[in-house]
Design an enzyme around this catalytic site. Structure first.
Site, PDB file in Angstrom:
ATOM      1  N   TYR A   1      -7.605  -2.570   0.475  1.00 11.11           N
ATOM      2  CA  TYR A   1      -7.976  -1.698   1.597  1.00 11.11           C
ATOM      3  C   TYR A   1      -8.715  -2.477   2.676  1.00 11.11           C
ATOM      4  O   TYR A   1      -8.609  -2.163   3.859  1.00 11.11           O
ATOM      5  CB  TYR A   1      -8.814  -0.522   1.101  1.00 11.11           C
ATOM      6  CG  TYR A   1      -7.984   0.540   0.418  1.00 11.11           C
ATOM      7  CD1 TYR A   1      -7.387   1.552   1.160  1.00 11.11           C
ATOM      8  CD2 TYR A   1      -7.796   0.526  -0.957  1.00 11.11           C
ATOM      9  CE1 TYR A   1      -6.616   2.524   0.541  1.00 11.11           C
ATOM     10  CE2 TYR A   1      -7.025   1.487  -1.585  1.00 11.11           C
ATOM     11  CZ  TYR A   1      -6.433   2.484  -0.831  1.00 11.11           C
ATOM     12  OH  TYR A   1      -5.662   3.433  -1.442  1.00 11.11           O
TER      13      TYR A   1
ATOM     14  N   GLU B   1      -7.590   6.883  -7.087  1.00 14.02           N
ATOM     15  CA  GLU B   1      -6.806   5.869  -7.799  1.00 14.02           C
ATOM     16  C   GLU B   1      -7.562   5.328  -9.004  1.00 14.02           C
ATOM     17  O   GLU B   1      -6.962   5.073 -10.054  1.00 14.02           O
ATOM     18  CB  GLU B   1      -6.416   4.757  -6.830  1.00 14.02           C
ATOM     19  CG  GLU B   1      -5.377   5.216  -5.807  1.00 14.02           C
ATOM     20  CD  GLU B   1      -5.390   4.435  -4.516  1.00 14.02           C
ATOM     21  OE1 GLU B   1      -5.891   3.277  -4.510  1.00 14.02           O
ATOM     22  OE2 GLU B   1      -4.910   4.962  -3.496  1.00 14.02           O
TER      23      GLU B   1
END
Length: 393
Positions: A98, A140
């Site tokens: 990310y 996640e």
């Protein structure tokens, strides 16, 4: 969720950012893949990148998330986040990635919007990004914990079945002999294959059943559309993978799963290869003795193109209250409809919950018809094969 100062800035700049998102995402992917070519080689779908669909999906999700933050400041768009998180988990996305996305996305924003990206604007959109990213990272993490981690696992092909001229079912079992985790009907696995140029590309395929306690099966449609490149992974699986070969599979993920008790009426609507999760759901319903009405709807090019048709009909026949309606564009047999799926004369029971899978135009049409018939919008659930372009329309 979004700070008051950032909300004001995002609201003021959303039209400009939204209008430029296609160009921003195009430059973002180009910059990121130039700096990190291994991501395109081994993580991102090269076919979707070439077609531009992944860019559209990213732009749609960012715009939808920002809009939701402004319109519903005390809520998160959990349905959208869950769908993305399941896809990411099936790919093995990690939290550090990310930060890579953030670096190249914000470089693209600055490049496209130039002087309009003041420190205040950059800070506001940075807050939007990390709200979305951290929410996905949290979901996640939970998914990985539930499924025992993000590891790939070797599975041996024990049977290969030609369903149609373009669809093959692979039945697989763990090559390591370890126990098999259960899955929920409607979920998918990622399959990672080595290609001739050294890439290890990943694709998702719905589990269409569990023919044995240590067996799983998934069906693959060969992608070869006029005017578009043939599918790399589907072509590899069709041409090269045989009984005895070993494939790398992820654990099962996906949030289009049955969530209904025995008294809930259901509609299972599919088109084309979207039949695969519906067959898994039907098999589960048949095995559990679901009592309420189940309406099975499917559209295809022809009966010869209807993959898993025998299972589709056999599972439905085991249910005490099932209605089966098939439509074919050509060669429709007696009792089937000709043309596209049309629910105009299909009864839908009050309190119905619907599950859809197929091309976007099909799902949008069926969703509208179901809502017209009284199905609550919140009770219509869908799965998109490939990038989710529902929000990018």
């Amino acid at each position: 969720m979004l700070s008051e100062q950032s909300a004001v800035t995002v609201r003021a700049t959303l039209p400009a950012v939204g209008a430029a998102l296609d160009e921003i995402t195009e430059r973002f992917y180009a910059g990121m893949f130039a700096a990190r070519p291994e991501l395109l080689r081994d993580l991102f779908n090269r076919g979707n990148q070439a077609a531009g669909t992944q860019r559209q999906a990213l732009a749609g999700s960012v715009a939808a998330f920002a809009t939701h933050l402004l319109d519903h400041p005390d809520e998160r768009p959990d349905a959208m986040l869950s769908r993305i998180a399941h896809k990411h988990a099936s790919l093995g996305v990690t939290p550090d990635q990310y930060a890579i996305v953030h670096e190249h996305l914000f470089a693209a924003i600055a490049e496209v919007l130039g002087d309009a990206v003041t420190p205040e604007v950059a800070a506001a959109w940075d807050e939007v990004y990390w709200l979305m990213a951290n929410a996905l990272i949290a979901v996640e993490k939970r998914l990985y914990e539930e499924r025992g981690g993000a590891a790939w696992r070797p599975w041996e092909v024990v049977e290969r079945v030609a369903e149609t001229g373009d669809v093959v079912t692979f039945r697989v079992r763990p090559a390591d002999g370890a126990p098999v985790r259960d899955f929920r009907p409607g979920q998918y696995v990622s399959v990672r294959v080595p290609l001739a140029d050294g890439a290890r590309q990943i694709r998702q395929y719905s589990l269409s059943g569990a023919p044995g306690p240590d067996l799983r099966q998934f069906s693959v449609k060969r992608v070869h559309e006029d005017g578009a490149p043939d599918g790399e992974v589907s072509g590899h699986l069709h041409a090269r993978v045989r009984v005895g070969d070993v494939l790398e599979l992820s654990e099962a993920y996906g949030d289009l799963v049955l969530d209904a008790d025995d008294d809930t009426p259901l509609v299972l609507a599919s088109a084309g290869i979207g039949v695969t999760p519906m067959v898994a759901m039907l098999g589960h319903l048949a095995g559990s003795g679901h009592r309420a009405p189940v309406t099975v709807v499917h559209g295809d090019r022809s009966p010869a193109d209807h993959a898993l048709r025998t299972d589709h009909e056999a599972y439905a026949a085991k249910l005490p209250d099932a209605t089966v309606r098939f439509w074919y564009e050509r060669d429709a047999p007696a009792g089937a409809g000709t043309g596209y799926v049309d629910l105009a004369d299909v009864p839908v029971a009050p309190g119905t919950r619907a599950y859809l899978c197929g091309p976007l135009p099909f799902m949008r049409t069926v969703r509208e018809q179901l809502i017209t018939k009284g199905v609550a919008p919140a009770d219509v659930h869908y799965e998109v094969f490939g990038p989710d372009l529902w929000l990018a329309k």
